[in-house]
Design a protein around this motif. Sequence first.
Motif, mmCIF file in Angstrom:
data_model
loop_
_atom_site.group_PDB
_atom_site.id
_atom_site.type_symbol
_atom_site.label_atom_id
_atom_site.label_comp_id
_atom_site.label_asym_id
_atom_site.label_seq_id
_atom_site.Cartn_x
_atom_site.Cartn_y
_atom_site.Cartn_z
ATOM 1 N N VAL A 1 0.859 -1.179 0.000
ATOM 2 C CA VAL A 1 0.000 0.000 0.000
ATOM 3 C C VAL A 1 0.897 1.231 0.000
ATOM 4 C CG1 VAL A 1 -1.814 1.300 1.177
ATOM 5 C CG2 VAL A 1 -1.809 -1.208 1.266
ATOM 6 N N MET A 2 0.865 1.965 -1.091
ATOM 7 C CA MET A 2 1.753 3.112 -1.273
ATOM 8 C C MET A 2 0.906 4.361 -1.464
ATOM 9 S SD MET A 2 4.921 4.011 -1.440
ATOM 10 C CE MET A 2 5.306 5.758 -1.417
ATOM 11 N N VAL A 3 1.154 5.361 -0.597
ATOM 12 C CA VAL A 3 0.416 6.620 -0.680
ATOM 13 C C VAL A 3 1.413 7.752 -0.923
ATOM 14 C CG1 VAL A 3 -1.151 8.214 0.472
ATOM 15 C CG2 VAL A 3 -1.331 5.749 0.917
ATOM 16 N N PHE A 4 1.310 8.394 -2.068
ATOM 17 C CA PHE A 4 2.082 9.599 -2.335
ATOM 18 C C PHE A 4 1.246 10.758 -1.807
ATOM 19 C CE2 PHE A 4 5.509 7.844 -4.754
ATOM 20 C CZ PHE A 4 4.991 6.663 -5.266
ATOM 21 N N SER A 5 1.781 11.471 -0.827
ATOM 22 C CA SER A 5 0.977 12.362 -0.013
ATOM 23 C C SER A 5 1.672 13.709 0.167
ATOM 24 C CB SER A 5 0.742 11.688 1.361
ATOM 25 O OG SER A 5 0.148 12.568 2.264
ATOM 26 N N LYS A 6 0.967 14.623 0.828
ATOM 27 C CA LYS A 6 1.551 15.868 1.334
ATOM 28 C C LYS A 6 1.060 16.031 2.763
ATOM 29 C CE LYS A 6 2.237 18.156 -3.094
ATOM 30 N NZ LYS A 6 1.932 19.311 -3.990
ATOM 31 N N SER A 7 1.974 16.406 3.636
ATOM 32 C CA SER A 7 1.704 16.345 5.075
ATOM 33 C C SER A 7 0.575 17.258 5.513
ATOM 34 C CB SER A 7 2.980 16.698 5.856
ATOM 35 O OG SER A 7 3.427 18.011 5.496
ATOM 36 N N TYR A 8 0.310 18.317 4.781
ATOM 37 C CA TYR A 8 -0.714 19.277 5.188
ATOM 38 C C TYR A 8 -2.063 19.044 4.504
ATOM 39 C CZ TYR A 8 0.788 21.268 0.745
ATOM 40 O OH TYR A 8 1.112 21.437 -0.573
ATOM 41 N N CYS A 9 -2.154 18.006 3.661
ATOM 42 C CA CYS A 9 -3.348 17.797 2.832
ATOM 43 C C CYS A 9 -4.411 17.017 3.605
ATOM 44 C CB CYS A 9 -2.959 17.056 1.562
ATOM 45 S SG CYS A 9 -4.367 16.552 0.555
ATOM 46 N N PRO A 10 -5.613 17.584 3.816
ATOM 47 C CA PRO A 10 -6.668 16.854 4.536
ATOM 48 C C PRO A 10 -7.175 15.638 3.781
ATOM 49 C CG PRO A 10 -7.526 18.908 3.607
ATOM 50 C CD PRO A 10 -6.041 18.943 3.422
ATOM 51 N N TYR A 11 -7.157 15.680 2.454
ATOM 52 C CA TYR A 11 -7.601 14.531 1.664
ATOM 53 C C TYR A 11 -6.636 13.365 1.832
ATOM 54 C CZ TYR A 11 -10.591 18.063 -0.453
ATOM 55 O OH TYR A 11 -11.500 19.066 -0.650
ATOM 56 N N SER B 1 8.311 17.714 -6.067
ATOM 57 C CA SER B 1 7.556 18.219 -7.217
ATOM 58 C C SER B 1 7.874 17.427 -8.478
ATOM 59 C CB SER B 1 7.865 19.708 -7.436
ATOM 60 O OG SER B 1 9.254 19.911 -7.672
ATOM 61 N N SER B 2 9.132 17.007 -8.626
ATOM 62 C CA SER B 2 9.513 16.204 -9.790
ATOM 63 C C SER B 2 8.882 14.815 -9.728
ATOM 64 C CB SER B 2 11.038 16.075 -9.869
ATOM 65 O OG SER B 2 11.644 17.342 -10.047
ATOM 66 N N ILE B 3 8.820 14.237 -8.531
ATOM 67 C CA ILE B 3 8.158 12.936 -8.379
ATOM 68 C C ILE B 3 6.682 13.057 -8.729
ATOM 69 C CG2 ILE B 3 7.447 11.190 -6.695
ATOM 70 C CD1 ILE B 3 10.091 11.652 -5.253
ATOM 71 N N GLN B 4 6.060 14.167 -8.338
ATOM 72 C CA GLN B 4 4.649 14.368 -8.661
ATOM 73 C C GLN B 4 4.442 14.478 -10.170
ATOM 74 O OE1 GLN B 4 2.830 17.353 -6.221
ATOM 75 N NE2 GLN B 4 0.767 16.932 -6.962
ATOM 76 N N GLU B 5 5.389 15.073 -10.875
ATOM 77 C CA GLU B 5 5.316 15.151 -12.334
ATOM 78 C C GLU B 5 5.430 13.763 -12.964
ATOM 79 O OE1 GLU B 5 7.362 19.602 -12.735
ATOM 80 O OE2 GLU B 5 8.319 17.846 -13.628
ATOM 81 N N VAL B 6 6.323 12.937 -12.405
ATOM 82 C CA VAL B 6 6.463 11.563 -12.896
ATOM 83 C C VAL B 6 5.170 10.781 -12.663
ATOM 84 C CG1 VAL B 6 7.651 9.365 -12.524
ATOM 85 C CG2 VAL B 6 8.970 11.479 -12.691
ATOM 86 N N LEU B 7 4.571 10.966 -11.499
ATOM 87 C CA LEU B 7 3.302 10.299 -11.203
ATOM 88 C C LEU B 7 2.207 10.751 -12.175
ATOM 89 C CD1 LEU B 7 3.345 10.508 -7.306
ATOM 90 C CD2 LEU B 7 3.447 8.412 -8.667
ATOM 91 N N GLN C 1 -2.862 11.569 -13.267
ATOM 92 C CA GLN C 1 -3.394 12.281 -12.101
ATOM 93 C C GLN C 1 -2.370 13.295 -11.609
ATOM 94 O OE1 GLN C 1 -4.940 9.830 -8.853
ATOM 95 N NE2 GLN C 1 -4.278 11.354 -7.366
ATOM 96 N N LYS C 2 -2.802 14.548 -11.465
ATOM 97 C CA LYS C 2 -1.888 15.611 -11.051
ATOM 98 C C LYS C 2 -1.830 15.795 -9.536
ATOM 99 C CE LYS C 2 -2.494 18.473 -15.214
ATOM 100 N NZ LYS C 2 -2.894 19.814 -15.726
ATOM 101 N N THR C 3 -2.910 15.423 -8.841
ATOM 102 C CA THR C 3 -3.065 15.767 -7.428
ATOM 103 C C THR C 3 -2.673 14.632 -6.498
ATOM 104 O OG1 THR C 3 -5.371 15.046 -7.512
ATOM 105 C CG2 THR C 3 -4.925 17.368 -7.995
ATOM 106 N N VAL C 4 -2.603 14.970 -5.212
ATOM 107 C CA VAL C 4 -2.420 13.971 -4.157
ATOM 108 C C VAL C 4 -3.676 13.970 -3.300
ATOM 109 C CG1 VAL C 4 0.082 14.151 -4.111
ATOM 110 C CG2 VAL C 4 -1.255 15.690 -2.677
#
Length: 424
Positions: free
Chosen positions: A22-32, A59-65, A71-74
């Motif tokens: 189970v892999m979650v690409f996240s941002k620490s401040y994101c409520p979602y 940010s570069s990892i998010q571009e690769v994702l 999908q652009k968002t986390v």
Amino acid sequence: MPPTGREVLRSRVQELLEKNPVMVFSKSYCPYCDRVKELFTSLGKEYFALELDQCDDGSSIQEVLHEMTGQKTVPNVFVNKTHVGGCDKTLQAHQDGTLQKLLDNNSVTYDYDLIVIGGGSGGLACSKEASALGKKVMVLDFVVPTPMGSSWGLGGTCVNVGCIPKKLMHQAALLGQALKDSRKFGWEYDEQVKHNWETMRDNIQNYIGSLNWGYRVALRDKNVRYENAYGEFVEPHKIKATNKRGKESFFTGEKFVIATGERPRYLNIPGDKEYCITSFFYDEDYILTCRCDYINVPTTVFTPMEYGCCGYSEEKAIEIFGEETLEVYHTLFWPLGMPYPGGDNNTCFAKIICNKLDNDRVIGFHVLGPNAGEITQGFGAAMKCGLTKEKLDETIGIHPTCAETFTTMEVTKSSGGDITQKGC
């Protein structure tokens, strides 16, 4: 060559997916993101979260994702290497039960998420797209030799023995005719001109070989495994792959795409297998496209005097709509400069078939003349937009061109009027 920075990041993402069920690409401040993490915690499932806002290259990892999943968002969630999606899609997957299936430790694992059988345009496009979406993909492509022993490389019928060599040979024929016509325009040459079939063949094959190699490189760059082997199903999720040396290998896949195309059928007459150059000429894009308009398919016969058509033939239109509902406009013409000024003005032909009960909409387009393929492609788009005779009449023609003929057509077939031309 050393891998690029983007390739390194993609490999890093793939490694994370391999290591973490189970892999979650996240941002620490994101409520979602927090909602998704809370969901897995409530289910008692361990997860690994990479907080992109706390990574130097986040940010570069998010571009690769984005490249991999669209999908652009986390949050960007993967379960057992399968892309689930963001918060809403993960919650929906939990509600409809698909998430639990992915989380099931007893689920069957396969060598590949997708195995594509066939390396033509459809198979190549499918495999690269699947890989870009994060799937583990293999392509099998094997050409059974012809009765003469011929085989070819990656790319399918169109690239190897269809559209590409056909058009190049067509160009060779046009050049030969142009040499003859050039004398009429004052070109003088004493050297004997002759054609060397072997030279033409070798240069065409070298060009096709470069395309074959390019397709292999493209698959490698997309992390798609390519095997030059013949695929056969031995179980619902298992295939046997046999290479040209007879070596057998076995692979399993969760999903399969069969994109094997067609082979030409011989005429079953004396000499057909010994002396005929065969091909299955068709446009793979149209065959592979599940909402395709099979009526308005632009088609061209690449002979020195090309023929192009789109929509209905006159005979088929009469059969379907009835002769009384149709108006057929036609004319003979000759393109300026072919082969010389003052030549026959009545060798080429143009025709449109209009439905009088549908605002004189053009339902059939036919042209015999040079560059008919280029002309027909444009009119094919116009017919998809509902082209009518009135719109053709309102269009200003480019003079002198062949296509302008369709903007000045006046003589109907029913009138019996003369369609011969006296000049441009």
